[in-house]
Structures are given as C-alpha cells and as structure tokens.
Design a protein around this motif. Sequence first.
Motif, PDB file in Angstrom:
ATOM      1  N   UNK A  80       0.838  -1.212   0.000  1.00 22.16           N
ATOM      2  CA  UNK A  80       0.000   0.000   0.000  1.00 22.16           C
ATOM      3  C   UNK A  80       0.869   1.257   0.000  1.00 22.16           C
ATOM      4  N   UNK A  81       1.957   1.250   0.748  1.00 17.24           N
ATOM      5  CA  UNK A  81       2.864   2.396   0.783  1.00 17.24           C
ATOM      6  C   UNK A  81       3.450   2.648  -0.600  1.00 17.24           C
ATOM      7  N   UNK A  82       3.796   1.571  -1.306  1.00 17.02           N
ATOM      8  CA  UNK A  82       4.329   1.736  -2.671  1.00 17.02           C
ATOM      9  C   UNK A  82       3.267   2.310  -3.600  1.00 17.02           C
ATOM     10  N   UNK A  83       2.010   1.859  -3.460  1.00 19.77           N
ATOM     11  CA  UNK A  83       0.923   2.407  -4.289  1.00 19.77           C
ATOM     12  C   UNK A  83       0.728   3.900  -3.989  1.00 19.77           C
ATOM     13  N   UNK A  84       0.744   4.254  -2.721  1.00 21.64           N
ATOM     14  CA  UNK A  84       0.605   5.664  -2.352  1.00 21.64           C
ATOM     15  C   UNK A  84       1.753   6.498  -2.917  1.00 21.64           C
ATOM     16  N   UNK A  85       2.973   5.948  -2.836  1.00 18.07           N
ATOM     17  CA  UNK A  85       4.153   6.639  -3.379  1.00 18.07           C
ATOM     18  C   UNK A  85       3.979   6.855  -4.874  1.00 18.07           C
ATOM     19  N   UNK A  86       3.565   5.808  -5.594  1.00 18.59           N
ATOM     20  CA  UNK A  86       3.397   5.917  -7.050  1.00 18.59           C
ATOM     21  C   UNK A  86       2.305   6.926  -7.416  1.00 18.59           C
ATOM     22  N   UNK A  87       1.203   6.927  -6.674  1.00 20.84           N
ATOM     23  CA  UNK A  87       0.125   7.877  -6.945  1.00 20.84           C
ATOM     24  C   UNK A  87       0.608   9.308  -6.698  1.00 20.84           C
ATOM     25  N   UNK A  88       1.356   9.496  -5.619  1.00 21.05           N
ATOM     26  CA  UNK A  88       1.891  10.816  -5.281  1.00 21.05           C
ATOM     27  C   UNK A  88       2.825  11.293  -6.386  1.00 21.05           C
ATOM     28  N   UNK A  89       3.721  10.412  -6.820  1.00 20.43           N
ATOM     29  CA  UNK A  89       4.684  10.801  -7.856  1.00 20.43           C
ATOM     30  C   UNK A  89       3.999  11.042  -9.197  1.00 20.43           C
ATOM     31  N   UNK A  90       2.922  10.319  -9.483  1.00 24.50           N
ATOM     32  CA  UNK A  90       2.167  10.562 -10.717  1.00 24.50           C
ATOM     33  C   UNK A  90       1.558  11.964 -10.705  1.00 24.50           C
ATOM     34  N   UNK A  91       1.017  12.373  -9.564  1.00 18.11           N
ATOM     35  CA  UNK A  91       0.468  13.731  -9.469  1.00 18.11           C
ATOM     36  C   UNK A  91       1.556  14.773  -9.664  1.00 18.11           C
ATOM     37  N   UNK A  92       2.739  14.514  -9.065  1.00 17.15           N
ATOM     38  CA  UNK A  92       3.861  15.440  -9.247  1.00 17.15           C
ATOM     39  C   UNK A  92       4.235  15.546 -10.722  1.00 17.15           C
ATOM     40  N   UNK A  93       4.262  14.392 -11.403  1.00 14.76           N
ATOM     41  CA  UNK A  93       4.636  14.373 -12.819  1.00 14.76           C
ATOM     42  C   UNK A  93       3.630  15.153 -13.663  1.00 14.76           C
ATOM     43  N   UNK A 102       1.190  19.457  -7.028  1.00  9.43           N
ATOM     44  CA  UNK A 102       1.810  19.045  -5.781  1.00  9.43           C
ATOM     45  C   UNK A 102       0.697  18.550  -4.862  1.00  9.43           C
ATOM     46  N   UNK A 103       0.664  17.243  -4.585  1.00 14.03           N
ATOM     47  CA  UNK A 103      -0.423  16.696  -3.765  1.00 14.03           C
ATOM     48  C   UNK A 103      -0.513  17.317  -2.375  1.00 14.03           C
ATOM     49  N   UNK A 104       0.619  17.704  -1.793  1.00 13.68           N
ATOM     50  CA  UNK A 104       0.567  18.345  -0.475  1.00 13.68           C
ATOM     51  C   UNK A 104      -0.138  19.687  -0.557  1.00 13.68           C
ATOM     52  N   UNK A 105       0.157  20.464  -1.588  1.00  9.71           N
ATOM     53  CA  UNK A 105      -0.504  21.754  -1.753  1.00  9.71           C
ATOM     54  C   UNK A 105      -1.981  21.571  -2.062  1.00  9.71           C
ATOM     55  N   UNK A 106      -2.308  20.542  -2.853  1.00  9.66           N
ATOM     56  CA  UNK A 106      -3.712  20.251  -3.167  1.00  9.66           C
ATOM     57  C   UNK A 106      -4.467  19.885  -1.889  1.00  9.66           C
ATOM     58  N   UNK A 107      -3.874  19.031  -1.052  1.00 11.66           N
ATOM     59  CA  UNK A 107      -4.523  18.635   0.199  1.00 11.66           C
ATOM     60  C   UNK A 107      -4.695  19.837   1.130  1.00 11.66           C
ATOM     61  N   UNK A 108      -3.678  20.691   1.191  1.00 15.73           N
ATOM     62  CA  UNK A 108      -3.762  21.890   2.025  1.00 15.73           C
ATOM     63  C   UNK A 108      -4.888  22.783   1.527  1.00 15.73           C
ATOM     64  N   UNK A 109      -4.969  22.952   0.212  1.00 19.26           N
ATOM     65  CA  UNK A 109      -6.035  23.779  -0.362  1.00 19.26           C
ATOM     66  C   UNK A 109      -7.408  23.170  -0.072  1.00 19.26           C
ATOM     67  N   UNK A 110      -7.515  21.843  -0.145  1.00 23.56           N
ATOM     68  CA  UNK A 110      -8.776  21.170   0.159  1.00 23.56           C
ATOM     69  C   UNK A 110      -9.163  21.374   1.623  1.00 23.56           C
ATOM     70  N   UNK A 111      -8.181  21.276   2.527  1.00 24.33           N
ATOM     71  CA  UNK A 111      -8.452  21.494   3.952  1.00 24.33           C
ATOM     72  C   UNK A 111      -8.895  22.931   4.203  1.00 24.33           C
ATOM     73  N   UNK A 112      -8.226  23.884   3.549  1.00 24.87           N
ATOM     74  CA  UNK A 112      -8.603  25.287   3.714  1.00 24.87           C
ATOM     75  C   UNK A 112     -10.010  25.542   3.190  1.00 24.87           C
TER      76      UNK A 112
END
Length: 180
Positions: free
Chosen positions: A46-59, A63-73
């Motif tokens: 599962x960690x590898x799947x999460x890593x791959x999904x995160x890197x796909x968004x970066x590609x 930036x998934x972290x910025x997207x999540x922050x924006x969603x929280x805001x």
Amino acid sequence: YSLSDGDGLLRSVKKSGAKSWVLRYWINGKEKRTGLGPYPAIGLADARRLKNAFKNELAMGTNPQERKRAEREEAARVEAIKSMTFGKVAEEWYRQQSGTWSNSHCTDVQHKLRVYLLPQLAERPIREITTQEVLNLLLVVESRTPESAYKSKLIVGQVLRFAIARGNAEFDVTANLKGA
C-alpha cells in the motif's frame, strides 16, 4: 532512523518506537517529505501504491501536499460559512446598531427578533436562508400583526445586508418580497 525502500520511500522509526511511511521527493531542487501513514496499518504494498500515486500527481504538475492543504482550507472555509447562522449575525448586527437607536426602538427590535425571527431562523446558516422561507415566516406573523410582519421583514433585510457587507452572505432575499 529511517529504512529505505528505494525511490524516496522510507519507513521512519521514532525513538518512541512509532513507525510510519515517509516519502522524500524534490521540487525545484529542494527536498520535501510527506507522511504516507502509519506502519503496520499501511503495509509495504500500500505504501508503494501511495508513493506511485503521489509521484504521478507530481509528474502531472500538481503538488499533492498543496492540493490537500487547499482542500483542507476550502473545507474549513465552508464549515465557517455553515457555522455563520442568522442568530449569530443578528446578534452582532444588533450590538453594532443598538448604540444609535432609542430605547423604545431597541426594545421593539429585540422583541421582533426574540418572538418572530429567531425561533425560526436562529440556527439557519445565513447563506441558506431562502426567499420562500422568509415569506412563509412573515405570513404567519402577518396573520397575527400585519405591522410586525412589515417591521420583521425590514429587520431580516438589514441583518442580511450586514452579513453581505461582512462576506457572510451573497444576497438579501427580502428584496424579492416586494409586493408579496
């Protein structure tokens, strides 16, 4: 300490013994880290799947972290809007305006708020109040005291316009009640 799985995926072990998955990645040449979740609740696959999904968004340029922050805001903003009720805004409006009114007018406004408006509208999010809802409320008041219905409509309109000025509402629904 950290144990590397490769491609930026790490299992971090804290002094307390807590283990979690961490992903190292780079943006504009700067290293960033993000948590992927606790180990063993999230296994290696599962960690590898999460890593791959995160890197796909970066590609893809996100930036998934910025997207999540924006969603929280955005969620916090929506929650703040929902928590802004007619009762809260009416109380703030009354506090601000009452200093400029006579004692008899203050008493009259308090009475109309307490008896006619707040029992029905106090807990309603101010942005969700509808023209039909206000009309139905005013028709009930009008059946008892027509003059109170007119004054109550004015109070609702003033509270809504106060909310608009504060960014808590979009429009004054009482404007649609002319002639009703």
